[in-house]
Design an enzyme around this catalytic site. Sequence first.
Site, PDB file in Angstrom:
ATOM      1  N   ASN A  62     -69.909-120.610  30.391  1.00  0.00           N
ATOM      2  CA  ASN A  62     -68.832-120.597  31.395  1.00  0.00           C
ATOM      3  C   ASN A  62     -67.507-120.979  30.757  1.00  0.00           C
ATOM      4  O   ASN A  62     -67.432-121.856  29.898  1.00  0.00           O
ATOM      5  CB  ASN A  62     -69.169-121.450  32.625  1.00  0.00           C
ATOM      6  N   GLU A  75     -73.097-116.205  32.903  1.00  0.00           N
ATOM      7  CA  GLU A  75     -73.865-114.951  32.988  1.00  0.00           C
ATOM      8  C   GLU A  75     -72.951-113.743  32.872  1.00  0.00           C
ATOM      9  O   GLU A  75     -73.252-112.748  32.208  1.00  0.00           O
ATOM     10  CB  GLU A  75     -74.619-114.867  34.328  1.00  0.00           C
TER      11      GLU A  75
HETATM   12  N1  THU Z   1     -71.500-121.558  36.714  1.00  0.00           N
HETATM   13  C1  THU Z   1     -72.020-120.655  35.840  1.00  0.00           C
HETATM   14  O1  THU Z   1     -71.477-120.445  34.747  1.00  0.00           O
HETATM   15  N2  THU Z   1     -73.152-120.011  36.196  1.00  0.00           N
HETATM   16  C2  THU Z   1     -73.857-120.253  37.327  1.00  0.00           C
HETATM   17  O2  THU Z   1     -74.886-119.616  37.554  1.00  0.00           O
HETATM   18  C3  THU Z   1     -73.390-121.255  38.283  1.00  0.00           C
HETATM   19  C4  THU Z   1     -72.049-121.840  38.011  1.00  0.00           C
HETATM   20  C5  THU Z   1     -70.289-122.290  36.309  1.00  0.00           C
HETATM   21  C6  THU Z   1     -69.026-121.949  37.038  1.00  0.00           C
HETATM   22  C7  THU Z   1     -68.228-123.214  36.833  1.00  0.00           C
HETATM   23  O3  THU Z   1     -67.582-123.152  35.562  1.00  0.00           O
HETATM   24  C8  THU Z   1     -69.262-124.311  36.805  1.00  0.00           C
HETATM   25  O4  THU Z   1     -70.498-123.673  36.515  1.00  0.00           O
HETATM   26  C9  THU Z   1     -69.379-125.102  38.091  1.00  0.00           C
HETATM   27  O5  THU Z   1     -69.554-124.266  39.172  1.00  0.00           O
END
Ligand code: THU
Length: 163
Positions: A62, A75
């Site tokens: 992320n 993802e």
């Molecule tokens: N996040 C992801 O990268 N993937 C997920 O499946 C759920 C949430 C990230 C988005 C944000 O940077 C952090 O997790 C908190 O929501």
Amino acid sequence: MDVIKTEIIYKSYHGIDSLPALEKNLMLAAMQAAQSAYAPYSSFFVGAAAQLENGTIVLGSNQENAAYPSSLCAERVALFSVGAQHPDIPVVAIAVTAFMGNLDNQHPVSPCGACRQVMSEFEHRYGKPVKMIMMASPNQIIVLESVKQLLPFTFNSDSMKST
Ligand code: THU
């Protein structure tokens, strides 16, 4: 009026060592990917690893932004990178995991709705299921054979065809 009940099918494994080789390898890659997360705002470090049909693994993590909605989930970072770098090679599986606060504190994670939609587009684009592997708790891993298990009544290009 009919009331219809549906079910989802998934496998539950206890401990990463109990996974089959492909799934274990991909989950280890997702754990490694989480190390490159840029998550100063949530402190939720997510890693994703997409396995391509030719064996290549593409990582994503992320990437957050001070303007919060400009952030992107692990993802989608992985899958859009696949689309940009390997547009002709189908994705066969994706693993996702998360750490909270620091990389010693593994945390359950299940893809958000937007990521499920993007995964679903990959299934539709190549006509092949994308296996999903996700850490449900530090010791439980869930494996689903297709994104359809997590996103029934999917919207895709067929939905826009005239009948
Ligand atoms: N996040 C992801 O990268 N993937 C997920 O499946 C759920 C949430 C990230 C988005 C944000 O940077 C952090 O997790 C908190 O929501």
